[in-house]
Design an enzyme around this catalytic site. Sequence first.
Site, PDB file in Angstrom:
ATOM      1  CG  ASP A 140       2.730   1.094   7.797  1.00 45.82           C
ATOM      2  OD1 ASP A 140       2.247   0.316   6.584  1.00 45.82           O
ATOM      3  OD2 ASP A 140       1.679   0.998   8.804  1.00 45.82           O
ATOM      4  CG  ASP A 167       1.664  -3.623   5.347  1.00 45.65           C
ATOM      5  OD1 ASP A 167       2.357  -2.854   5.732  1.00 45.65           O
ATOM      6  OD2 ASP A 167       0.456  -3.666   5.180  1.00 45.65           O
ATOM      7  CG  HIS A 219       0.518   3.023  12.464  1.00 43.72           C
ATOM      8  ND1 HIS A 219      -0.875   2.736  12.480  1.00 43.72           N
ATOM      9  CD2 HIS A 219       0.765   2.378  11.180  1.00 43.72           C
ATOM     10  CE1 HIS A 219      -1.167   2.144  11.254  1.00 43.72           C
ATOM     11  NE2 HIS A 219      -0.054   1.969  10.551  1.00 43.72           N
ATOM     12  CD  GLU A 244      -2.853  -1.577   5.303  1.00 45.77           C
ATOM     13  OE1 GLU A 244      -2.833  -2.589   6.075  1.00 45.77           O
ATOM     14  OE2 GLU A 244      -2.568  -0.410   5.708  1.00 45.77           O
ATOM     15  CD  GLU A 245      -1.854   2.489   7.450  1.00 47.38           C
ATOM     16  OE1 GLU A 245      -2.467   1.868   8.458  1.00 47.38           O
ATOM     17  OE2 GLU A 245      -0.696   1.965   7.416  1.00 47.38           O
ATOM     18  CG  HIS A 297      -0.457   0.113   2.503  1.00 46.30           C
ATOM     19  ND1 HIS A 297      -0.394   1.117   3.218  1.00 46.30           N
ATOM     20  CD2 HIS A 297      -0.038  -1.064   3.495  1.00 46.30           C
ATOM     21  CE1 HIS A 297       0.257   1.123   4.549  1.00 46.30           C
ATOM     22  NE2 HIS A 297       0.090  -0.224   4.728  1.00 46.30           N
TER      23      HIS A 297
HETATM   24 CO    CO Z   1      -0.031   0.861   8.908  1.00 39.75          CO
HETATM   25 ZN    ZN Z   2       1.030  -0.945   6.369  1.00 38.89          ZN
END
Ligand code: CO
Ligand code: ZN
Length: 332
Positions: free
Chosen positions: A164, A217, A303, A194-195, A63
């Site tokens: 990420d 990922d 994150h 995706e998130e 992603h």
């Molecule tokens: Co993420």
């Molecule tokens: Zn991710």
Amino acid sequence: MKSLVKKLVEIVGPSGYESKIRDVVRTEIKGLGNEQRVDAMGNLIVRMGEKKKDGLRIMLSAHIDEIGIMVTHVDKNGFARFTTIGAVRPHTCFGSRVRFLNGAAGVIGGERLDNPGNVHNFEQMYIDTGASSDAESPVKIGDVAAFDRPFEDLGNRLISKAMDDRVCAAVLIETMRGLKNSPHELFFVFSTQEEVGLRGATTAAYGIDPDLGIAVDVTGTGDTPRSVKMDVSLGKGPAIKIRDGGMLADPRLVDAMVTCAQKNNLPYQLEILLGGTTDAKAMQITRAGMPAGCLSIPTRYIHSPSEMVDSRDLENAVQLLKSLLSEPIVLA
Ligand code: CO
Ligand code: ZN
């Protein structure tokens, strides 16, 4: 590889607003594959090769969106209140810089706390863009931003926001560049949203209708002080996912990946992640379902504005994917 990672991670592209990062990826993959297209959800899809005898139709997904924030209100003194895009956590916010799609910058501040030991909740935080009135504000309702931190090269270890999942976009790009011969018809998907719930991969998988799905990922690690118990470390190889919070990987694909790593003397780890999931979940249960799994890049501080990966894991993930995709994958 490092310069490609730096190029990708520093672009602002929260979920739903991936056009800038998609353009950068497009430039990097110019001329690769038999066909490149962008679907209605903004997924960039590259088809490569033809399905030969013993071959499969395989979708790989990384992603290109990232977590971020969206302005909900600008008060008369110019302070912007915001909501989150994806799983942003309050304790990573205060003092963080944000960068808006329109280039505006700001710092996240917070109201006075009765107990200074507490963490501000989102209702108590705001973005200070330096404006002293709403009229002067460079941002308005609906504007989106991502965390703003420069890429830092520590040698093997790399730090940035949006590792990420931009590192995995880099892994896919390098895999595409290095792949010589494959019996498979491959679909490299740079997926969106995706998130916020695997939304891009859901429609991409439906449209492509592959025989097999592989997400690439990031995953957490258990190698920091008093960390969660998790048998994954930075620098010990890409992690072959067995399960996560949303998916049980197809054991035949897990076996195929492990066998491939062993055959090629590539380091690998086995991953069990208790929370979180990836595009592989969306692929696995699209249409009538398909075998799916995930190759993960071990990542610390996921994150947060400063996620850390080990560049050797990226290189080894590319090697593993190239080897895996060069041979028939037997799902017996
Ligand atoms: Co993420
Ligand atoms: Zn991710």
